[in-house]
Structure formats: structure tokens, C-alpha cells
Design a protein around this motif. Structure first.
Motif, short mmCIF file in Angstrom:
data_model
loop_
_atom_site.label_atom_id
_atom_site.label_comp_id
_atom_site.label_asym_id
_atom_site.label_seq_id
_atom_site.Cartn_x
_atom_site.Cartn_y
_atom_site.Cartn_z
N GLU A 45 16.41 10.58 20.37
CA GLU A 45 17.70 9.49 19.84
C GLU A 45 19.13 10.10 19.75
N GLY A 46 18.83 11.08 21.28
CA GLY A 46 20.09 11.35 21.79
C GLY A 46 21.10 12.32 21.37
N GLY A 47 20.53 13.28 19.95
CA GLY A 47 21.22 14.16 19.64
C GLY A 47 21.01 15.74 19.58
N CYS A 48 19.71 15.56 20.43
CA CYS A 48 20.08 17.24 21.23
C CYS A 48 20.44 17.19 22.61
N GLY A 49 20.70 16.68 23.40
CA GLY A 49 20.91 17.19 25.39
C GLY A 49 20.03 17.59 25.65
N ALA A 50 18.76 17.91 25.25
CA ALA A 50 17.57 18.34 25.82
C ALA A 50 17.63 17.37 27.42
N CYS A 51 17.76 15.80 27.36
CA CYS A 51 17.80 14.97 27.97
C CYS A 51 19.14 15.19 29.24
N ALA A 52 20.07 15.71 28.99
CA ALA A 52 21.35 14.97 29.50
C ALA A 52 21.12 14.75 31.09
N VAL A 53 21.63 14.27 31.44
CA VAL A 53 22.01 14.47 33.07
C VAL A 53 23.63 13.69 33.50
N ASP A 54 24.25 13.87 34.76
CA ASP A 54 25.02 12.98 35.22
C ASP A 54 24.97 12.33 35.81
N LEU A 55 26.02 11.09 35.18
CA LEU A 55 25.28 9.44 36.46
C LEU A 55 26.40 9.60 37.50
N SER A 56 26.43 9.24 38.77
CA SER A 56 28.03 9.36 39.91
C SER A 56 27.72 7.80 40.16
N ARG A 57 28.77 7.36 40.68
CA ARG A 57 28.82 6.49 41.37
C ARG A 57 30.04 6.29 42.28
N LYS A 58 30.79 5.21 43.18
CA LYS A 58 31.73 5.13 43.54
C LYS A 58 32.58 4.30 43.18
N ASP A 59 33.48 4.34 43.06
CA ASP A 59 34.17 2.93 42.21
C ASP A 59 34.68 1.82 43.49
N PHE A 60 34.40 1.07 43.42
CA PHE A 60 35.16 0.29 44.47
C PHE A 60 36.48 0.31 45.05
N ARG A 61 37.02 -0.08 43.90
CA ARG A 61 38.53 -0.42 43.81
C ARG A 61 39.32 0.57 44.17
N THR A 62 38.21 2.35 43.63
CA THR A 62 39.24 2.98 43.64
C THR A 62 39.05 4.03 45.24
N GLY A 63 37.86 4.10 45.09
CA GLY A 63 37.41 4.70 46.21
C GLY A 63 36.80 6.16 45.21
N GLU A 64 37.27 6.17 44.22
CA GLU A 64 36.70 7.63 43.28
C GLU A 64 35.61 7.92 42.87
N THR A 65 34.70 9.02 42.67
CA THR A 65 33.54 8.98 42.26
C THR A 65 33.90 9.02 40.88
N THR A 66 32.83 8.37 40.36
CA THR A 66 33.29 8.31 38.59
C THR A 66 31.80 9.50 37.96
N HIS A 67 31.75 10.86 37.10
CA HIS A 67 30.65 10.97 36.85
C HIS A 67 30.64 10.79 34.90
N ILE A 68 29.80 10.35 34.30
CA ILE A 68 29.26 10.02 32.97
C ILE A 68 28.59 11.29 32.86
#
Length: 126
Positions: A45-68
Motif C-alpha cells: 500500500e506504499g506505507g512501509c517503504g520496503a519497496c522504495a526505489v529511486d527513479l531518475s531521468r533527464k529533463d530535456f528542457r534544463t539538461g538536469e537529471t531529476t531524482h524521485i
């Protein structure tokens, strides 16, 4: 037809879009189709954090990589086109130094457990 293309810990994944089941989560894919077993499924259900991963991709407008940080048990696999996934195994270890964002990620991943123990008076565990 455009394939679903993403990466898991630097390994490129390309899946025919027509073969991606919309009910399959990123967690399902990682656990069933990769060698990476550090991403767990606990509450689902997304409450415990056991499944947490980092997602990243490049923002083509700014050239910066975003991490969530996301709960892979809630993220549909079909939404992963263009993303790079980093699991706990991709953060580093004895042979690979931890990246700056991995230190933050590891802290956030364990925060729910720390808060749970602290709330129950078990503050000496961490």
C-alpha cells in the motif's frame, strides 16, 4: 509500436508495449524479472517503504537529471518509459562507493521504521 524502454540499475530493459500488462507494478517486474531482490513487497500500500526505489531521468528542457523516490508497489510498469530505476543494490556497497543521493535515499528508506520504533518507545534500536 513504440516499446517500453527503461533501465534497472544501469541494465537496459525493452519490452513490447503490447505485452505489458497494465496491472503489473514496477515491484512485480523487479522481483520476477531481475536478479535484484533487495526491493521488497511488504504492505503493498506504499506505507512501509520496503519497496522504495529511486527513479531518475533527464529533463530535456534544463539538461538536469531529476531524482524521485517512489513506492514500486504502487508504480505501474507501463509508466516507466524513459526512466532509470535504482534499487538498493544499485546504490553502492563494498566494491562501489555510495553516491551522494544514495545516502539520502537510504535514510528516507529507513525513516518509517525508525519513526515506528521511536513511537513505540524503542528508541535504542537505532
Amino acid at each position: 509500436e513504440h516499446p517500453l524502454v527503461f533501465a534497472v540499475n544501469g541494465n537496459k530493459v525493452s519490452l513490447p508495449a503490447s505485452e505489458v500488462d497494465p496491472s503489473v507494478t514496477l515491484n512485480d517486474f523487479i522481483r520476477r524479472n531481475t536478479k535484484f531482490s533487495g526491493t521488497k513487497l511488504s504492505c503493498g500500500e506504499g506505507g512501509c517503504g520496503a519497496c522504495a526505489v529511486d527513479l531518475s531521468r533527464k529533463d530535456f528542457r534544463t539538461g538536469e537529471t531529476t531524482h524521485i523516490s517512489v513506492n514500486s508497489c504502487l508504480r505501474p510498469l507501463a509508466s516507466m518509459d524513459g526512466w532509470a530505476v535504482t534499487t538498493t543494490e544499485g546504490l553502492g556497497g563494498p566494491k562501489k562507493r555510495f553516491s551522494p543521493h544514495s545516502r539520502t535515499y537510504r535514510w528516507f528508506q529507513w525513516t518509517p521504521m525508525r519513526l515506528l520504533y521511536a513511537r513505540n518507545g524503542n528508541d535504542g534500536l537505532f
